[in-house]
Structures are given as C-alpha cells and as structure tokens.
Write a protein that holds these residues in place. Sequence first.
Motif, PDB file in Angstrom:
ATOM      1  N   LEU A   1       0.753   7.597  -9.858  1.00 34.14           N
ATOM      2  CA  LEU A   1      -0.562   8.138  -9.497  1.00 34.14           C
ATOM      3  C   LEU A   1      -0.516   9.569  -8.998  1.00 34.14           C
ATOM      4  O   LEU A   1      -1.554  10.188  -8.807  1.00 34.14           O
ATOM      5  CB  LEU A   1      -1.198   7.262  -8.404  1.00 34.14           C
ATOM      6  N   HIS A   2       0.687  10.096  -8.795  1.00 32.02           N
ATOM      7  CA  HIS A   2       0.727  11.431  -8.216  1.00 32.02           C
ATOM      8  C   HIS A   2       2.079  12.050  -8.492  1.00 32.02           C
ATOM      9  O   HIS A   2       3.094  11.377  -8.396  1.00 32.02           O
ATOM     10  CB  HIS A   2       0.513  11.319  -6.703  1.00 32.02           C
TER      11      HIS A   2
ATOM     12  N   ALA B   1       3.278   3.798  -1.527  1.00 28.32           N
ATOM     13  CA  ALA B   1       3.748   4.135  -2.859  1.00 28.32           C
ATOM     14  C   ALA B   1       5.235   4.448  -2.802  1.00 28.32           C
ATOM     15  O   ALA B   1       5.752   4.893  -1.778  1.00 28.32           O
ATOM     16  CB  ALA B   1       2.972   5.335  -3.376  1.00 28.32           C
TER      17      ALA B   1
ATOM     18  N   GLU C   1       9.896  15.830  -1.233  1.00 31.62           N
ATOM     19  CA  GLU C   1       8.977  14.800  -0.762  1.00 31.62           C
ATOM     20  C   GLU C   1       9.453  13.417  -1.207  1.00 31.62           C
ATOM     21  O   GLU C   1       9.359  12.443  -0.458  1.00 31.62           O
ATOM     22  CB  GLU C   1       7.563  15.090  -1.296  1.00 31.62           C
TER      23      GLU C   1
ATOM     24  N   HIS D   1      -1.665   7.277   1.669  1.00 28.63           N
ATOM     25  CA  HIS D   1      -1.468   6.872   0.275  1.00 28.63           C
ATOM     26  C   HIS D   1      -2.754   6.384  -0.380  1.00 28.63           C
ATOM     27  O   HIS D   1      -2.932   6.528  -1.582  1.00 28.63           O
ATOM     28  CB  HIS D   1      -0.343   5.836   0.160  1.00 28.63           C
TER      29      HIS D   1
ATOM     30  N   CYS E   1       0.815  -1.221   0.000  1.00 21.70           N
ATOM     31  CA  CYS E   1       0.000   0.000   0.000  1.00 21.70           C
ATOM     32  C   CYS E   1       0.843   1.264   0.000  1.00 21.70           C
ATOM     33  O   CYS E   1       0.333   2.336  -0.265  1.00 21.70           O
ATOM     34  CB  CYS E   1      -0.930   0.029   1.199  1.00 21.70           C
TER      35      CYS E   1
ATOM     36  N   ALA F   1      -8.481  10.318 -12.951  1.00 22.30           N
ATOM     37  CA  ALA F   1      -8.329   9.367 -14.070  1.00 22.30           C
ATOM     38  C   ALA F   1      -8.210   7.940 -13.539  1.00 22.30           C
ATOM     39  O   ALA F   1      -8.784   6.996 -14.112  1.00 22.30           O
ATOM     40  CB  ALA F   1      -7.100   9.734 -14.905  1.00 22.30           C
ATOM     41  N   ALA F   2      -7.502   7.780 -12.439  1.00 21.12           N
ATOM     42  CA  ALA F   2      -7.353   6.442 -11.853  1.00 21.12           C
ATOM     43  C   ALA F   2      -8.694   5.939 -11.318  1.00 21.12           C
ATOM     44  O   ALA F   2      -9.063   4.772 -11.509  1.00 21.12           O
ATOM     45  CB  ALA F   2      -6.312   6.474 -10.733  1.00 21.12           C
TER      46      ALA F   2
ATOM     47  N   ILE G   1       5.000  14.563  -7.286  1.00 21.88           N
ATOM     48  CA  ILE G   1       5.464  15.143  -6.026  1.00 21.88           C
ATOM     49  C   ILE G   1       6.741  15.936  -6.295  1.00 21.88           C
ATOM     50  O   ILE G   1       7.334  15.811  -7.371  1.00 21.88           O
ATOM     51  CB  ILE G   1       5.752  14.059  -4.953  1.00 21.88           C
TER      52      ILE G   1
ATOM     53  N   ARG H   1       0.856  17.954   1.611  1.00 23.68           N
ATOM     54  CA  ARG H   1       1.938  18.067   0.636  1.00 23.68           C
ATOM     55  C   ARG H   1       1.868  16.961  -0.421  1.00 23.68           C
ATOM     56  O   ARG H   1       2.539  17.038  -1.439  1.00 23.68           O
ATOM     57  CB  ARG H   1       3.299  18.101   1.341  1.00 23.68           C
ATOM     58  N   VAL H   2       1.052  15.942  -0.181  1.00 19.81           N
ATOM     59  CA  VAL H   2       0.904  14.855  -1.155  1.00 19.81           C
ATOM     60  C   VAL H   2      -0.560  14.654  -1.580  1.00 19.81           C
ATOM     61  O   VAL H   2      -0.840  14.407  -2.747  1.00 19.81           O
ATOM     62  CB  VAL H   2       1.455  13.523  -0.575  1.00 19.81           C
ATOM     63  N   VAL H   3      -1.495  14.765  -0.639  1.00 16.93           N
ATOM     64  CA  VAL H   3      -2.888  14.376  -0.908  1.00 16.93           C
ATOM     65  C   VAL H   3      -3.745  15.586  -1.283  1.00 16.93           C
ATOM     66  O   VAL H   3      -3.714  16.604  -0.591  1.00 16.93           O
ATOM     67  CB  VAL H   3      -3.494  13.680   0.329  1.00 16.93           C
ATOM     68  N   ARG H   4      -4.480  15.444  -2.384  1.00 15.01           N
ATOM     69  CA  ARG H   4      -5.463  16.472  -2.761  1.00 15.01           C
ATOM     70  C   ARG H   4      -6.866  15.947  -2.524  1.00 15.01           C
ATOM     71  O   ARG H   4      -7.109  14.744  -2.580  1.00 15.01           O
ATOM     72  CB  ARG H   4      -5.285  16.840  -4.236  1.00 15.01           C
TER      73      ARG H   4
ATOM     74  N   LEU I   1       4.843   9.459  -7.513  1.00 15.11           N
ATOM     75  CA  LEU I   1       4.611   8.373  -6.557  1.00 15.11           C
ATOM     76  C   LEU I   1       4.017   7.207  -7.345  1.00 15.11           C
ATOM     77  O   LEU I   1       3.024   7.378  -8.053  1.00 15.11           O
ATOM     78  CB  LEU I   1       3.594   8.805  -5.498  1.00 15.11           C
TER      79      LEU I   1
ATOM     80  N   ASN J   1      -6.794  11.143  -7.562  1.00 13.80           N
ATOM     81  CA  ASN J   1      -6.470  11.031  -8.988  1.00 13.80           C
ATOM     82  C   ASN J   1      -7.721  10.570  -9.741  1.00 13.80           C
ATOM     83  O   ASN J   1      -8.092   9.400  -9.714  1.00 13.80           O
ATOM     84  CB  ASN J   1      -5.312  10.049  -9.202  1.00 13.80           C
TER      85      ASN J   1
ATOM     86  N   PHE K   1      -2.273   7.636 -15.974  1.00 14.84           N
ATOM     87  CA  PHE K   1      -3.101   8.444 -15.073  1.00 14.84           C
ATOM     88  C   PHE K   1      -2.478   9.794 -14.750  1.00 14.84           C
ATOM     89  O   PHE K   1      -3.031  10.568 -13.973  1.00 14.84           O
ATOM     90  CB  PHE K   1      -3.367   7.683 -13.772  1.00 14.84           C
TER      91      PHE K   1
ATOM     92  N   HIS L   1       2.412   3.399  -7.420  1.00 10.27           N
ATOM     93  CA  HIS L   1       1.772   2.286  -6.712  1.00 10.27           C
ATOM     94  C   HIS L   1       1.820   1.069  -7.625  1.00 10.27           C
ATOM     95  O   HIS L   1       1.184   1.074  -8.677  1.00 10.27           O
ATOM     96  CB  HIS L   1       0.300   2.598  -6.421  1.00 10.27           C
TER      97      HIS L   1
ATOM     98  N   TYR M   1      -1.670  15.559   5.480  1.00 10.50           N
ATOM     99  CA  TYR M   1      -0.706  15.129   4.458  1.00 10.50           C
ATOM    100  C   TYR M   1      -0.893  15.937   3.175  1.00 10.50           C
ATOM    101  O   TYR M   1      -0.811  15.404   2.073  1.00 10.50           O
ATOM    102  CB  TYR M   1      -0.945  13.643   4.198  1.00 10.50           C
TER     103      TYR M   1
ATOM    104  N   THR N   1      -4.177   9.405  -1.810  1.00  9.54           N
ATOM    105  CA  THR N   1      -3.605   9.955  -3.053  1.00  9.54           C
ATOM    106  C   THR N   1      -4.440   9.493  -4.239  1.00  9.54           C
ATOM    107  O   THR N   1      -4.546  10.177  -5.243  1.00  9.54           O
ATOM    108  CB  THR N   1      -2.135   9.520  -3.298  1.00  9.54           C
ATOM    109  N   VAL N   2      -5.037   8.309  -4.133  1.00 13.79           N
ATOM    110  CA  VAL N   2      -5.875   7.777  -5.211  1.00 13.79           C
ATOM    111  C   VAL N   2      -7.291   8.337  -5.105  1.00 13.79           C
ATOM    112  O   VAL N   2      -7.836   8.902  -6.055  1.00 13.79           O
ATOM    113  CB  VAL N   2      -5.950   6.237  -5.152  1.00 13.79           C
TER     114      VAL N   2
END
Lengths: 80, 363
Positions: free
Chosen positions: A55-56, A4, A62, B194, A2, B258-259, A58, B249-252, A48, B256, A37, A50, B247, B197-198
């Motif tokens: 998927l992201h 990434a 980070e 994480h 889980c 499209a995913a 950064i 700085r990574v998670v919006r 990042l 995602n 994606f 997975h 979090y 993040t998806v």
Amino acid sequence: MCLAIPGRILEIEDAETEFRQGKVDFNGVRKQVNLAFLPDAKVGEYVLVHVGIALHKIDEAEAQRTFALLRELDELDEIS
Amino acid sequence: MKYLDEYRDAALVQSLSAAIRSAVTRPWTLMEVCGGQTHSILKSGLEAFLPPQVSLVHGPGCPVCVTPIELIDKAVALALRPEVIFTSFGDMLRVPGSAHSLFDAKCEGADVRIVYSPLDAVRLAQSNPDRQVIFFAVGFETTAPANAMAVFQASKLGLANFSVLVAHVLVPPAMAALLESPQSRVQGFLAPGHVCTVQGYEEYVPLAERYRVPIVVTGFEPVDILEGTLLCVRQLEEGRAEVENQYSRVVRREGNVAAQRMVREVFAVSPRTWRGIGEIPQSGLQLRDAYRGFDAEERFPLSIGAVREPEVCISGLVLQGIRKPQECPAFGTACTPERPLGAPMVSSEGACAAYYLYGRRNS
C-alpha cells in the motif's frame, strides 16, 4: 494485523491490474504480494504490506526501522 | 542497525521528554487510538518519560477486541459446517465467543485455517472447488483494501465457493463516538499511523474542528510516540485544535487513492456494533449489493443463540479509555492470555494483553 510489514520487491509478474503481484522479501521470508495499488512500484523498491497487499512505498531506512520494531513487538509471526 | 539506534536513541528520548515537560503547564489526557501503539508504549515503558500531568489512555484500535461477540458466534457456527474451510487471521482464533472460540471449534474437528492474507483464502477456494471457503473479514481501514480486493478477485474469477463474514470497522466514527460520550476524558488524539497510510488524514480535519480536539498522526516507534505527544501537548497548551502529521516519513495527506477506490467499489459504509461499546452509526463497512453474493451471512442463513459476555469483564470501559486494564478484578487472575475472558486479553493489539505482558516488568 493493523501494523504493516515492510519488504523488498524481488520480482513482479505480468498480470491484469487487479491481479498484479510480485515476490516480496520480508527479511528472509518470501511471499506473494499484490501490487495493484502501487502501479509504479519496481523491483528492488521497499513497500509497506498490509495483509498481502502493498500500500505504500518507503525508503530502505524506514523499512529497517519498522522491521526492527515489529520484531521487538513479536508482530512478525503472521508472515512466517 | 544504525537506523534502529537512531530511533531508540536514548538522548533523543530524553530531549523529547524534556521538551514535553517544559511545554506542559496543566493536566492533559491523550488517547493513542491504535493497539500497536499501546503495545509499543507498554513494551518500552514510555510512560516513565512523561510528566505526571500527561496521561495516555488506550483506545479502541484493536480489531480483534471490537469484533462483536455475535460475529464470533457466527464464525464458530460456520466453521463447524462440514463443507466449510473457515479462514482467518491468526489473532481471531482465541477470541472468546459466548461459549466457544474458533480455536475450540478447530479442536472439535472444524477445518479452521490461519491465513496471512484474504488473497490466500481466494487461492484456497480456487484449489478446493468442492469446499466452501469463508474468510473472516475483520479489521480497520488497514485490512479493508485487501479484503475488498479478495472479494473483487473472487468476483472476477467467478468463484462460487468463496465468501466473507464481514466485521469491518472505521476509526474516525469511533473517535467521534468516544468524544460524544459524557464519560470521555480524552482531550487529544494520537491517530494511527498505518491506518493513515491507506486513508490519509483529511477525514480527521472535521473531527478536530467539530470537537476542538488536536489530532496528531503518529508512528509506532517510542520516539514517534513521544514526538506525537509533544505536538499534541503543544496544541493543547496553545489552544489549537488541528490535524498534524508526525509520521510524515510514511503518511501522505491523501493516502493510497487506488486502495480507497477499491474499498468503495466493494464496500458501503454501514452502522456497526462494537464489542464492549455498542452500535456506532456509520462506523463500519458492509458489502455493496453487487457483491452481496459473497456475503457468508446471506449464503449460509444462521440462527445463533443469545450472546453471553462474562459479567466480570470490563473490556468495554477499557476500550473507551475510561478504565485501565489492571482495574479489572479478573485481570491476571481469572483472565490471562492463555484463558481470556475478554477480547483485549487475546490480541497482540489488545490493551489488557499489553499490560499483562509488559506491565509487571514496568512496575
């Protein structure tokens, strides 16, 4: 699985959307990664990943932090 | 390594620890959902920096741990078929089934291969047209986009020799099920960074409102976890129940998109059985009808015997945060990472393995 893993995009191949992939450097280990994606991801950027899919996006700071943590948790075996 | 230093900064840890101490006036029980966070907490000995009123219990966020034993038994049966190349994330190989693990099957001659990505399994199917390649599609929202993409690519490529054994689970329904349980002690959640993040974190808002429980999207660094704990404790002390994002700085918020679209294209939400917990409504994913041809359970009809869990193992209670791993009579004696009785002792995300690896050092 889980957590990434961050890596830097080295090159991107031309392909139709779902098969768009590139070579990503995970601190020395290079792997093919699907980039479908993240359509705006560019060479040199950090992502990042997975289980083989980016998927992201950064920033480098980070990426370094996450990488150091994963190394400490012994979570990097899966990409080697 | 300046970035690392910043996030391990002892002064920052101390100041967050002091802030939690000054915020807390009563006992609170928080759950970190993700097994990666559990390992980070145990590895860094983070509980020593929390006041006695704040206790962290460990959640079910370990895909290896919650994959039902029936599916492990099916995986073993499929792997033993001579025409099959059975592919899996490495973590799944030593998970005990009723009688055997995938590793046992491999030792008996089954062609079991560890892959890093389900897309590697698709490539393996392309290069082995005379074999049936099956991928064990386990995991939470984090692995779902890759698993969906693998099925989508196989469909586009017209691969008749690729299929997936699906054991997908979802985080928010499990949190709801834990909160519904009369045994639940959880008053606030550190949600898995994480996964978000998806998926983003919109889907946690109804949970926070319905159960009046604070949910803080939290990263994995010790500093992240302390900061997530501080935000959660402040909400509890102030009587708030909101979704916050530590979090950021990574998670919006939206994740995602499209995913998420690809996951919805290939999978539909379905009931799932969670090992040690039982069936939770609408808590997993199954292939949509259009992709049912890639379902290994349909392609290879299986009859497996009755499943058998070791009686002594309390992993179900551990996964729900009701008991701690060291309260199990088999912990560290009959059950070790080398000879696991229950799945949480196997995985790099399992709570029992974390206590075994780091617990003694911390005590």
